[in-house]
Design a protein around this motif. Sequence first.
Motif, PDB file in Angstrom:
ATOM      1  N   UNK A 183       0.676  -1.164  -0.029  1.00  0.00           N
ATOM      2  CA  UNK A 183      -0.018   0.071  -0.049  1.00  0.00           C
ATOM      3  C   UNK A 183       0.766   1.280   0.011  1.00  0.00           C
ATOM      4  N   UNK A 184       2.058   1.397   0.392  1.00  0.00           N
ATOM      5  CA  UNK A 184       2.962   2.168   0.177  1.00  0.00           C
ATOM      6  C   UNK A 184       3.140   2.683  -1.139  1.00  0.00           C
ATOM      7  N   UNK A 185       3.570   3.731  -1.413  1.00  0.00           N
ATOM      8  CA  UNK A 185       4.343   4.483  -2.565  1.00  0.00           C
ATOM      9  C   UNK A 185       5.788   4.153  -2.338  1.00  0.00           C
ATOM     10  N   UNK A 186       6.498   4.308  -3.287  1.00  0.00           N
ATOM     11  CA  UNK A 186       7.998   4.323  -3.124  1.00  0.00           C
ATOM     12  C   UNK A 186       8.509   5.400  -2.337  1.00  0.00           C
ATOM     13  N   UNK A 187       7.751   6.724  -2.411  1.00  0.00           N
ATOM     14  CA  UNK A 187       8.090   7.840  -1.904  1.00  0.00           C
ATOM     15  C   UNK A 187       7.561   7.703  -0.179  1.00  0.00           C
ATOM     16  N   UNK A 188       6.486   7.106   0.068  1.00  0.00           N
ATOM     17  CA  UNK A 188       6.149   7.034   1.591  1.00  0.00           C
ATOM     18  C   UNK A 188       7.011   6.085   2.091  1.00  0.00           C
ATOM     19  N   UNK A 189       7.629   4.920   1.427  1.00  0.00           N
ATOM     20  CA  UNK A 189       8.407   4.037   1.968  1.00  0.00           C
ATOM     21  C   UNK A 189       9.782   4.561   2.208  1.00  0.00           C
TER      22      UNK A 189
END
Lengths: 188, 109, 1003
Positions: free
Chosen positions: C32-38
């Motif tokens: 559910x993460x985006x790469x940015x949030x991760x």
Amino acid sequence: MSEPISALPGARHDGLARIEEAGLQGMITLRGDLATKPVKAAVAAATGGKTPGLRGVAAGKTGTALWMSPDELLLLCPYDEVAQRLEKVTAALGDAHALAVDVSDARAMFSVSGPAAREVLAKLCPVDLSPQAFAPGVVRRSRMAQVPAAIWMPDAQGFRVICFRSVARYAFDLLGAAAQPGSAVGVY
Amino acid sequence: MLILTCPYCGVDAEETELAPGGEAHLKRFGPGASDEEFRDYLFARENPKGVHFERWRHAHGCGKWFHAARCTMTLEVFGTYPAQTTKPPKAIREAITAKRPGWTWREFE
Amino acid sequence: MSTRIANQGRLIDRSKPVRFTFNGKSLQGYAGDTLASALLANDQMLVGRSFKYHRPRGIVASGAEEPNALVGLGQGETFEPNQRATTTELFDGLTAQSQNHWPSLEFDIGAVNSAFARFLPGGFYYKTFIHPRAFWKHVYEPFIRQSAGLGKAPKDRDADTYEHFYVFADLVVIGGGVAGLQAAKAAGETGARVLLIEQTAHWGGRAPVDGGEIDGMAPEDWIAQTLDALRAMPNVTLRARCMGSGVYDHGYVLGYERLTDHAPETAGPRHRLWRIRAGQVITATGAIERPLSFAGNDVPGVMLASAMRDYAVNYGVAPGRRVIVVTNNDDAYRTAIALKRAGIDVLRVLDARTSGGGALMEEAKAQGIRIDCGRAIAKVTGGKRVAKVAICAQEGQGAALEEVACDAVAMSGGWSPVVHLWSHCGGKLIWDDAWAMFRPDPARAPTGADGRPFVTAAGAANGELTLGATLADADAAGKAAAKSAGFKPRRIRTPQGSVTDEAPLVPVWLMPRAAKVELRAKAWLDYQNDVKVSDVQLAAREGYESVEHTKRYTTLGMATDQGKLSNINGLATLSEALGEAIPQVGTTTFRPPYTPISFGAIAGEARGAVFQPLRRTPIHDWHEAHGATWEPVGQWRRPYTYPQNGETPHDAVMREVRNTRQAVGMLDASTLGKILVRGPDAGRFLDLLYTNMMSTLKPGKCRYGLMCSENGFLMDDGVVARIDEETFLCHTTTGGAEHIHAHMEEWLQTEWWDWQVYTANVTEQYAQIAVVGPKARAVLEKLGGMDVSKETLPFMAWADGTLGGIGVRLYRISFSGELSYEIAVRAGQGRALWDRLTQAGAEFGMMPYGTEALHIMRAEKGFIMIGDETDGTVIPQDLGLGWAISKKKEDYLGKRAQQRSHMTDPTRWKLVGLETLDGGVLPDGAYAVAEGTNANGQRNVQGRVTSTYQSPTLGRGIAMGLVLHGPDRMGEVLEFPGTDGKISKARIVDPVFYDKDGEKQNV
């Protein structure tokens, strides 16, 4: 050894839809004034049926007539009866200004069947293939990717596609690619 | 990408089914024509900002040539009609007048 | 530092950890993460370097507008550069690399550019790389090459597949936020065919993060309920991960569906390009928050306020632990409140408005958040991360009142509706003073084929930024668009969204208002292209008044993000510098695609075996099995030659010519065009089409003919056979079949429509095989079935019959000068006849030959070839083909053109044969030089080579060419310099090199 062969004898691909080369198919191009008696008689002679209206498909007792343009039909009949039908067509036309010619070998025909058949063709043709817009009884000439093609539905289960013989392999490969596993669109 | 309705087969054909054929209603000049007439026939073309008449062929379709009246500015299509005529039909001209009063194009208005 | 926070993250599934790597470092996120949030959850705030100064850059946004967080995704054959981390869904095994740095992200040598920033002002490239000229190649170009381009181009062939999908809808709704959902619902209720597409994987847009209530429900519940209603409508199609890429003329819309980017192991195409025809289009594309222009606004850790709220609420990520919020509007208070609720320290809200905000400010205050009104950021300091903020008065030059240590800054400069798709096809904008933004002008919508508007903007994209107004607007848009598409709107209730009492925004284009130059030179407008407030001001001082020119001069709003964040701030800065109102300065043009789409999606299925149609003759497989090398002729593949036993292609060609001349050869001529022309006026018609007389041709006979364009130029040639009184079969060149058929139809349909003629292109009905050479008749006699004697079937006659039991039409025509038969057979029996001929010919030494032998033999005979001797500027008279032009006819296509002075000019170059003095082969296309030079100092020319071959028959090089006064200069020697500097000398001779009297073909 010298029996005629179709463009891709026996070619078949099972993906989202089943793509099959439809084998030898008799085809006669008939050009003339479609509203006149001699032309109607010629159609009846070839297909045992009526002359189709605008973009129509008219199935007769012994063949099918496809509307190609306001002065052109494609008459389908068994391949080995073409010569005989063409004679009847020519006789029916009499002195009328018309052109009837055997084009059975100039083309390749495919059947595209199965629940995803509409979507497979909708990936290649700029045509509204939704059930409300495309159903048995109509024929559409358009392009299939980069080649001309004519498509119609002989029944609710599937499509027939006609293209030129020289691009049969291209057309078959295209249809196969459009039917690749995992590519169902899920719209139709 | 334009859509034009082929007046022969009734299909609303998108541009990829069509082939453009340049200006409509040209009169052919052959042997006996003056240099000026022949030059204009071959090369002199309208380049209007607004109402224009063009030839198109339903190339990936019924194969027929037809004419289209459209606006080169807005791409509005006023109508399409068969090519077997030397001038735009009355109905087309009236349709244009309704949308573009006072329009002119070559000898037509 | 940025970390994961507890009890937040509506889009992530903490029970499903996901491993990925960034610059080789293995990290963990959640499904559910985006790469940015991760990345943020792993405290990876620094994600790239800027384009010009290589400054450290962090994640600024949370969606498609992200300018900084561009990464290379995948490896090898799945590598793709410039992917936004904010729109990349995380999956197990994802590998990402940051871009624009060397040798590493953390330590970058190019960052010295930053130290020289004052030497790299706006227009730097235009000013610098001019003089001295000698520097271009060795200094400027290497510099530009090294710094040009974002990311790296992939090196390997793309392993994925792509496809198109044509679909038709009464109505397309672009954007699946609450506005798009409601518009689709309102339209769907009318029975219209509706297609709703959303670029992200989630429905509902910002509403669940921004809060409020719809019909007394939490937005999330209303979204779920509306989705259920939409899914229950058979006339509505919903598509997530499908971006509205562009809106084009006549209702053409491109949708870019990303099928497997988030799940690369899934079977099927990676992207699908939806080629949509829509009656009406609703753009419910939302709005994008604007940054504020203050010094150091590009330091990693400075983010859009809405993005920071998204990371906290959607992904449970705190981009910082000690945050300062800076704003000129009420919306940023939602961020302050959301962060506070998530347990993050909100140190201060700096509200540039002296009187502050409305209800949201009061709510923040009630939560114990300190609010300073009339305050601004003078400067953010920090290297790879925000360290502290200097606070000043907004109305001032930036004298610091206070410095506060913090690790993140949330900024909001107001919102701009996403008007891109509205604008693509000509929709115009109006300036909204209250919200300081451009919004669609409904009076100037894009118009369609019928001249009526076909695009409606809805919700925030239409400038209705509050929840209640958004829903009401979208509902009205859905109903109105359905009505325009021909459907009757139903009287369904408009959902009620909560209305918050918001204080007006105050435009802030520079913070503080009178910032000193050293602050302006660090206040970024465009993060991706390194354009600062000072650059735009400089451009204005240097005379750039047009926003389009300023864009190109400063590079503001270019590259992959196309100025989604920088556009309005940039042009507001320009308008202030010019002293003009923003609407007078205007915007740059919005062009598709909305965000970059893959080349694969554009190409669709057209790659590999189906890149383009490859036309095969019925005998193709035999050629392939017998080692043919191929020559592409249009889309056909024709055998060039058939090398045997290790022969070179050249040797094979020589053998094929000799064998055909001495014994017998066979050629697959199936590709030649064959057009049936029939009717009472067919003869008259062909007389106009061909330069010579066809109407006098007798049934059973053949005649060679030339076709010219109306402009007089030779366009095609071929043999016409008269079948019966009313029927002709016209052979065209291989490349000519389709366009000559079209040419015939054009004249019949548009000029001589009252003539009684029908045509049919029967090219592919037949396979055609040429049997050529002195023993050709013997081969056919061996097959048997019809009389092929000279008496019964003389030269230029044809007859129907059978050969070896197969029905054929036999033509006595020759393109080689030899005794020659061309056998037409139905295509389905083409291969069978070829096989029979091969067997029958064996005892006569028959061998197949390819196109090159064909070309040599025709050149030996002086026969022209369309495309060699002609190039669209050559008339038959140039080629000595006057014999094929009827003098009796009043008219034919091209006749009037050929009477023009330029066409009758005696100095037109004319066809001759050319014989090299040393027996060598002239270079193809070489020019014969004359005395003196032209105005450009180039050598004058007096002719050129059109065909040139080694002739095995004559044992020397032969050529044809067009030469000034050529036919009158027999015996003269011309000089042809080659590209290698060598000069070939050739004598002008008759173009017929072989069997000048034509005795061999007429036996």
